[in-house]
Design a protein around this motif. Structure first.
Motif, PDB file in Angstrom:
ATOM      1  N   GLN A  19      13.691  23.419  75.201  1.00 13.98           N
ATOM      2  CA  GLN A  19      13.949  22.817  76.508  1.00 13.98           C
ATOM      3  C   GLN A  19      15.439  22.716  76.773  1.00 13.98           C
ATOM      4  N   LYS A  20      16.208  22.380  75.722  1.00 13.41           N
ATOM      5  CA  LYS A  20      17.651  22.282  75.853  1.00 13.41           C
ATOM      6  C   LYS A  20      18.247  23.639  76.209  1.00 13.41           C
ATOM      7  N   LYS A  21      17.791  24.684  75.531  1.00 10.21           N
ATOM      8  CA  LYS A  21      18.339  26.013  75.750  1.00 10.21           C
ATOM      9  C   LYS A  21      17.932  26.577  77.109  1.00 10.21           C
ATOM     10  N   SER A  22      16.838  26.076  77.668  1.00  8.95           N
ATOM     11  CA  SER A  22      16.340  26.637  78.918  1.00  8.95           C
ATOM     12  C   SER A  22      16.878  25.908  80.151  1.00  8.95           C
ATOM     13  N   THR A  23      17.853  24.989  79.939  1.00  5.62           N
ATOM     14  CA  THR A  23      18.383  24.252  81.071  1.00  5.62           C
ATOM     15  C   THR A  23      19.266  25.131  81.958  1.00  5.62           C
ATOM     16  N   LEU A  24      19.765  26.229  81.439  1.00  2.00           N
ATOM     17  CA  LEU A  24      20.572  27.150  82.233  1.00  2.00           C
ATOM     18  C   LEU A  24      19.681  28.160  82.933  1.00  2.00           C
ATOM     19  N   PRO A  25      20.073  28.599  84.119  1.00  2.00           N
ATOM     20  CA  PRO A  25      19.301  29.653  84.803  1.00  2.00           C
ATOM     21  C   PRO A  25      19.274  30.930  83.954  1.00  2.00           C
ATOM     22  N   GLU A  26      18.284  31.724  84.156  1.00  2.41           N
ATOM     23  CA  GLU A  26      18.168  32.968  83.411  1.00  2.41           C
ATOM     24  C   GLU A  26      19.400  33.844  83.666  1.00  2.41           C
ATOM     25  N   GLY A  27      19.961  34.361  82.592  1.00  2.00           N
ATOM     26  CA  GLY A  27      21.143  35.209  82.708  1.00  2.00           C
ATOM     27  C   GLY A  27      22.440  34.482  82.404  1.00  2.00           C
ATOM     28  N   PHE A  28      22.370  33.152  82.256  1.00  2.34           N
ATOM     29  CA  PHE A  28      23.548  32.348  81.930  1.00  2.34           C
ATOM     30  C   PHE A  28      23.484  31.861  80.481  1.00  2.34           C
ATOM     31  N   VAL A  29      24.662  31.676  79.863  1.00  5.13           N
ATOM     32  CA  VAL A  29      24.724  31.181  78.484  1.00  5.13           C
ATOM     33  C   VAL A  29      25.921  30.247  78.331  1.00  5.13           C
ATOM     34  N   TYR A  30      25.866  29.450  77.265  1.00  2.00           N
ATOM     35  CA  TYR A  30      27.044  28.695  76.850  1.00  2.00           C
ATOM     36  C   TYR A  30      27.921  29.631  76.031  1.00  2.00           C
ATOM     37  N   VAL A  31      29.173  29.783  76.420  1.00  2.00           N
ATOM     38  CA  VAL A  31      30.056  30.749  75.777  1.00  2.00           C
ATOM     39  C   VAL A  31      30.247  30.455  74.295  1.00  2.00           C
ATOM     40  N   THR A  32      30.287  29.183  73.921  1.00  6.97           N
ATOM     41  CA  THR A  32      30.505  28.847  72.512  1.00  6.97           C
ATOM     42  C   THR A  32      29.317  29.219  71.621  1.00  6.97           C
ATOM     43  N   ILE A  64      30.427  27.823  80.660  1.00 13.36           N
ATOM     44  CA  ILE A  64      29.207  28.563  80.987  1.00 13.36           C
ATOM     45  C   ILE A  64      29.590  29.827  81.751  1.00 13.36           C
ATOM     46  N   LEU A  65      28.969  30.943  81.380  1.00 12.91           N
ATOM     47  CA  LEU A  65      29.165  32.214  82.074  1.00 12.91           C
ATOM     48  C   LEU A  65      27.857  32.990  82.055  1.00 12.91           C
ATOM     49  N   THR A  66      27.804  34.072  82.801  1.00 11.85           N
ATOM     50  CA  THR A  66      26.665  34.965  82.651  1.00 11.85           C
ATOM     51  C   THR A  66      26.729  35.590  81.261  1.00 11.85           C
ATOM     52  N   LYS A  67      25.600  35.982  80.753  1.00 13.67           N
ATOM     53  CA  LYS A  67      25.554  36.587  79.421  1.00 13.67           C
ATOM     54  C   LYS A  67      26.380  37.868  79.389  1.00 13.67           C
ATOM     55  N   ARG A  68      26.336  38.626  80.473  1.00 17.43           N
ATOM     56  CA  ARG A  68      27.076  39.887  80.524  1.00 17.43           C
ATOM     57  C   ARG A  68      28.583  39.635  80.423  1.00 17.43           C
ATOM     58  N   ASP A  91      38.638  27.413  83.077  1.00 21.55           N
ATOM     59  CA  ASP A  91      37.487  27.271  83.962  1.00 21.55           C
ATOM     60  C   ASP A  91      36.655  28.542  83.893  1.00 21.55           C
ATOM     61  N   ALA A  92      35.369  28.398  84.131  1.00 24.15           N
ATOM     62  CA  ALA A  92      34.474  29.561  84.120  1.00 24.15           C
ATOM     63  C   ALA A  92      33.478  29.384  85.264  1.00 24.15           C
ATOM     64  N   TYR A  93      32.183  29.277  84.933  1.00 25.41           N
ATOM     65  CA  TYR A  93      31.214  28.976  86.005  1.00 25.41           C
ATOM     66  C   TYR A  93      31.606  27.666  86.673  1.00 25.41           C
ATOM     67  N   ARG A  94      31.550  27.649  88.012  1.00 26.11           N
ATOM     68  CA  ARG A  94      31.912  26.462  88.794  1.00 26.11           C
ATOM     69  C   ARG A  94      30.811  26.168  89.808  1.00 26.11           C
ATOM     70  N   GLY A 138      34.152  32.807  93.710  1.00 27.13           N
ATOM     71  CA  GLY A 138      33.532  33.751  92.785  1.00 27.13           C
ATOM     72  C   GLY A 138      33.098  33.089  91.493  1.00 27.13           C
ATOM     73  N   HIS A 139      33.748  31.980  91.154  1.00 24.16           N
ATOM     74  CA  HIS A 139      33.356  31.244  89.942  1.00 24.16           C
ATOM     75  C   HIS A 139      31.890  30.813  90.003  1.00 24.16           C
ATOM     76  N   SER A 140      31.402  30.527  91.193  1.00 21.85           N
ATOM     77  CA  SER A 140      30.023  30.058  91.343  1.00 21.85           C
ATOM     78  C   SER A 140      28.995  31.160  91.132  1.00 21.85           C
ATOM     79  N   ARG A 141      29.448  32.397  91.043  1.00 16.28           N
ATOM     80  CA  ARG A 141      28.547  33.508  90.720  1.00 16.28           C
ATOM     81  C   ARG A 141      28.404  33.682  89.210  1.00 16.28           C
ATOM     82  N   GLY A 142      29.275  33.018  88.453  1.00 12.12           N
ATOM     83  CA  GLY A 142      29.093  32.952  87.010  1.00 12.12           C
ATOM     84  C   GLY A 142      29.781  33.999  86.170  1.00 12.12           C
TER      85      GLY A 142
END
Length: 225
Positions: A19-32, A64-68, A91-94, A138-142
């Motif tokens: 559940q913790k890992k699925s809090t981000l939308p699909e395609g997004f990850v925690y960079v760390t 947070i950023l997109t996985k790509r 800063d990254a995803y905003r 553009g930050h809001s696009r991830g």
């Protein structure tokens, strides 16, 4: 009985972790999760930014950023590490919520708390016109990130000739009134970012966007937790 309780405990932990890992939308990850040692100083989570207070939507010092975009960043970090250098993220995803906060701040002409440090020669009324603040980011696009290079031994940032988020011509890639070392540092960052698929924003030496970003027309508004 003990084995049954242990099994139930492990299952419960897996569910909670999932559940913790699925809090981000699909395609997004925690960079760390991909670059555990990357330096992080999420400025809008602090009061050390042009607003002078924590920005709406920034509830944690997490990148947070997109996985790509993260996978491309991972390659950059690995190459820099071979030279005793690394990345530091400002800063990254905003969230769009944060962008809205910036808009409200820019429209409050009387609020000039951080002017001396971040925009000493720019009238707040011109921030939109000059491209320093926008109603959409553009930050809001991830797949856009603000960052610099640090020396891994002493954790100091390389001198780029202007601080992060300085609203002025000094921050632009074409600005020439900086030292040779400062120019070389900017070029180093730009070259390695472009090598792995990012493009620079001309007015900000720290700002890069992934060329093949997965969400080119979608702006997100989930909070950073």
């Amino acid at each position: 009985m003990k084995h049954l309780l242990l099994t139930l405990f492990l299952i419960l932990n897996l569910i909670v972790y999932g559940q913790k890992k699925s809090t981000l939308p699909e395609g997004f990850v925690y960079v760390t999760d991909y670059i555990p040692h990357i330096a992080v100083e999420l400025r809008y989570y602090t009061t050390h930014n042009f607003v002078g207070k924590r920005v709406d939507g920034y509830n944690a010092n997490k990148v947070i950023l997109t996985k790509r975009a993260t996978q491309a960043l991972q390659k950059i970090e690995n190459e820099l590490n071979k030279e005793g250098l690394g990345l530091k993220v400002f800063d990254a995803y905003r969230p769009q919520t944060a962008v809205n906060h910036f808009k409200r701040w820019a429209q409050d002409i009387k609020d000039t708390l951080m002017r001396q440090e971040f925009y000493p020669r720019v009238d707040k009324r011109d921030l939109f016109k000059k491209g320093f603040i926008a109603s959409k980011s553009g930050h809001s696009r991830g797949s856009t990130i603000d960052l610099t290079i640090i020396d891994l031994e002493n954790k100091k940032e390389l001198d780029m000739g202007a601080p992060f988020d300085f609203f002025g011509e000094e921050s632009g890639h074409d600005y020439q009134k900086i030292t040779t070392t400062q120019k070389q540092n900017r070029i180093k960052l730009k070259k390695i970012m472009e090598k792995y698929g990012f493009r620079a924003y001309s007015k900000e030496w720290w700002h890069y966007t992934l060329n093949n970003e997965p969400f080119k027309d979608k702006y997100f508004d989930f909070k950073i937790n």
